[in-house]
Design an enzyme around this catalytic site. Structure first.
Site, PDB file in Angstrom:
ATOM      1  CE1 TYR A  76      -4.163   1.831   0.314  1.00  0.00           C
ATOM      2  CE2 TYR A  76      -2.690   3.390   1.409  1.00  0.00           C
ATOM      3  CZ  TYR A  76      -3.901   3.107   0.787  1.00  0.00           C
ATOM      4  OH  TYR A  76      -4.834   4.094   0.635  1.00  0.00           O
ATOM      5  CG  PHE A 128      -6.639  16.884 -24.942  1.00  0.00           C
ATOM      6  CD1 PHE A 128      -6.622  16.268 -26.181  1.00  0.00           C
ATOM      7  CD2 PHE A 128      -7.031  16.142 -23.842  1.00  0.00           C
ATOM      8  CE1 PHE A 128      -6.999  14.936 -26.322  1.00  0.00           C
ATOM      9  CE2 PHE A 128      -7.399  14.804 -23.977  1.00  0.00           C
ATOM     10  CZ  PHE A 128      -7.381  14.197 -25.222  1.00  0.00           C
ATOM     11  CB  THR A 129     -11.556  16.634 -24.799  1.00  0.00           C
ATOM     12  OG1 THR A 129     -10.673  15.532 -24.587  1.00  0.00           O
ATOM     13  CG2 THR A 129     -11.849  16.741 -26.289  1.00  0.00           C
ATOM     14  CG  ASP A 219      -0.897  17.267 -22.344  1.00  0.00           C
ATOM     15  OD1 ASP A 219      -0.336  16.156 -22.288  1.00  0.00           O
ATOM     16  OD2 ASP A 219      -2.115  17.406 -22.530  1.00  0.00           O
ATOM     17  CE  LYS A 262      -3.727   9.200 -24.571  1.00  0.00           C
ATOM     18  NZ  LYS A 262      -3.979  10.586 -24.254  1.00  0.00           N
ATOM     19  NE  ARG A 386     -10.198  14.213 -30.387  1.00  0.00           N
ATOM     20  CZ  ARG A 386     -10.931  13.806 -29.341  1.00  0.00           C
ATOM     21  NH1 ARG A 386     -12.229  13.984 -29.332  1.00  0.00           N
ATOM     22  NH2 ARG A 386     -10.373  13.213 -28.321  1.00  0.00           N
ATOM     23  CG  PHE A 453     -16.057  13.377 -27.826  1.00  0.00           C
ATOM     24  CD1 PHE A 453     -15.901  14.536 -27.099  1.00  0.00           C
ATOM     25  CD2 PHE A 453     -15.171  12.332 -27.611  1.00  0.00           C
ATOM     26  CE1 PHE A 453     -14.878  14.658 -26.162  1.00  0.00           C
ATOM     27  CE2 PHE A 453     -14.148  12.445 -26.683  1.00  0.00           C
ATOM     28  CZ  PHE A 453     -14.009  13.611 -25.950  1.00  0.00           C
TER      29      PHE A 453
END
Ligand SMILES: *Cc1c(COP(=O)(O)O)cnc(C)c1O
Length: 462
Positions: A76, A128-129, A219, A262, A386, A453
């Site tokens: 943990y 970005f969303t 990002d 990613k 998009r 979306f």
């Protein structure tokens, strides 16, 4: 090598385990598309042949990463995998302090809540969303400061992710630097088509950031892909390694949010990393409320180990060249047939320009959404919209934003598909292009309030 003799290229890995794919008929896929409300997010993965919905969490882990999974220390508190991850972040990304989260948006939530005050302005090189939504939920306003070329699908600018300093200065003069908690800089800007920012532009932003005492938050989701473009397009970096370029990019910023699904090739995970101890302390405190203890955030120990290994693999030249090269390969096949795509192709995806592909469909009838559905029905290839659906509605007017870019994204998972899969994909799209006049627009039958979306449903018009 003999002059003029062609040397073929192949993927820099071999296959050790396979996942069989289901082959389906057009009639079957037509039924699936209807049941999914013409939204490719609502299709069952088992009904998809080649899945180019996203590169998020869909990459193939290496044998070394799978070996790392077996080394999971599921304590943990104080898992040894956390310390390996912390070492990897320091070594490859330069940041001092790291807070693991379940994925990128977990990091965005924590960072936005800590840094943004009500009615602050957050400039960024395109939205970005999830990033913009967290900025807005924290009370901020997102301001797009990317160069105009990024919004022009026909511009061949080599660094469409660059910041436009006139736009940034306009904002600063209007609201004052005090109202700007940070500049949000994405590498290989997703919504612009996976387009890179140049090192020269980033260095200039660093000067600006120091002059006005405004930090830069990175990002870093696709930083290795961006580094590859810097290496091949910015002359003074041609002899630098991808790892060196990645490190330099990160060093020019003050912290990052990362979707580890990613670039670093894990199925789930993310983190927030900063150099400022005060922000770190706040983040470490907040993570226990929303994600988990600060040495695992939202991740299992084994996932942190696979991530630490994936970070290292993501900056290998052969890997990243093959990754970006596959995108280029698919793009070139489509271009050769005159299919309108965003140029130059980006780091993770080929974007079809749905406005030019389907000029007869008004943007409020969602041409990109309709095109993505049609490509699935024709070929079993899953892509995503998009454009107008993703961008949503302007909260002040209630109208659709009707963004300049109305695109279908064909996103390539890393190390998953072969060049033959790219050939089949291109052929399917070429078939749709030949029948494009028959494609009809769509209207909403269900429109969710947030990030519509993902779950929206449509029916065909007429
Ligand atoms: C995917 C992504 C995110 C969000 O990360 P998740 O892991 O999906 O929560 C943020 N920014 C960019 C540029 C992304 O591509």
């Amino acid at each position: 090598m003999q002059k003029g003799k062609k040397r073929s290229w192949a993927e820099p890995f071999k296959i050790k385990m396979v996942e069989p794919l289901k082959m389906t008929t057009r009639e079957y896929r037509q039924k699936c598309a209807e049941e999914a409300g013409y939204n490719t997010f609502l299709l069952k993965s088992a009904d998809v042949y080649i899945d180019l919905l996203t590169d998020s969490g869909t990459s193939a882990m290496s044998d070394r990463q799978w070996a790392g999974i077996m080394l999971g220390d599921e304590a943990y508190a104080g898992s040894r995998n956390f310390y390996n991850l912390e070492d990897a972040v320091r070594k490859f990304y330069s940041y001092k302090y790291i807070v693991p989260t379940h994925q990128g948006r977990g990091a965005e939530h924590i960072l936005s809540t800590i840094m943004i005050k009500k009615d602050d302005y957050v400039p960024g090189n395109m939205y970005f969303t999830t990033t913009r939504l967290h900025q807005e939920l924290a009370g901020g306003h997102f301001i797009d400061v990317i160069i105009d070329e990024a919004h022009d699908p026909n511009s061949e600018h080599p660094f469409k992710g660059n910041v436009d300093f006139d736009k940034l200065e306009d904002l600063r003069k209007k609201v004052g630097a005090d109202k700007i908690p940070y500049v949000c800089i994405a590498t290989c800007v997703n919504m612009a088509g996976g387009q890179p920012i140049s090192m020269a532009n980033l260095k200039k932003l660093r000067e600006w950031s120091k002059e006005h005492n405004v930090p830069i938050i990175h990002d870093a989701t696709r930083v290795a892909e961006n580094a590859y473009f810097i290496k091949v397009r910015e002359d003074e970096y041609k002899d630098k390694s991808i790892a060196e370029i990645v490190y330099e990019i990160c060093s020019l910023t003050d912290g990052c949010t990362m979707s580890a699904k990613k670039d670093p090739m894990v199925n789930i995970g993310g983190f927030l990393a900063v150099n400022d101890k005060e922000i770190f302390d706040k983040a470490r405190n907040m993570v226990v409320i929303y994600e988990g203890l600060h040495t695992y955030g939202g991740m299992a120990g084994r996932d942190m180990e696979a991530l630490a290994i994936g970070i290292e693999e993501s900056v290998q030249y052969d890997h990243i060249r093959a990754r970006v090269g596959q995108v280029e390969y698919l793009g070139q096949k489509l271009l050769d047939e005159g299919i309108p795509i965003v140029m130059p192709t980006g780091g993770h995806a080929v974007f079809l320009n749905a406005r030019e592909f389907l000029p007869h469909i008004d943007q409020d009838q969602f041409p990109a959404q309709a095109l993505a559905a049609e490509i699935y029905i024709e070929s079993g290839v899953r892509s995503m919209e998009r454009g107008n659906v993703s961008k949503g509605r302007n909260p002040e007017t209630g109208e659709n934003y009707r963004p300049a870019l109305e695109l279908v994204r064909l996103t390539l998972p890393r190390r998953v598909y072969t060049q033959a899969h790219m050939d089949v994909t291109a052929e399917g799209i070429i078939d749709v292009y030949e029948k494009r006049e028959n494609i009809k627009g769509l209207k909403f039958v269900y429109e969710p309030e947030y990030l519509r979306f993902f779950q929206a449903r449509f029916e065909k018009i007429g």
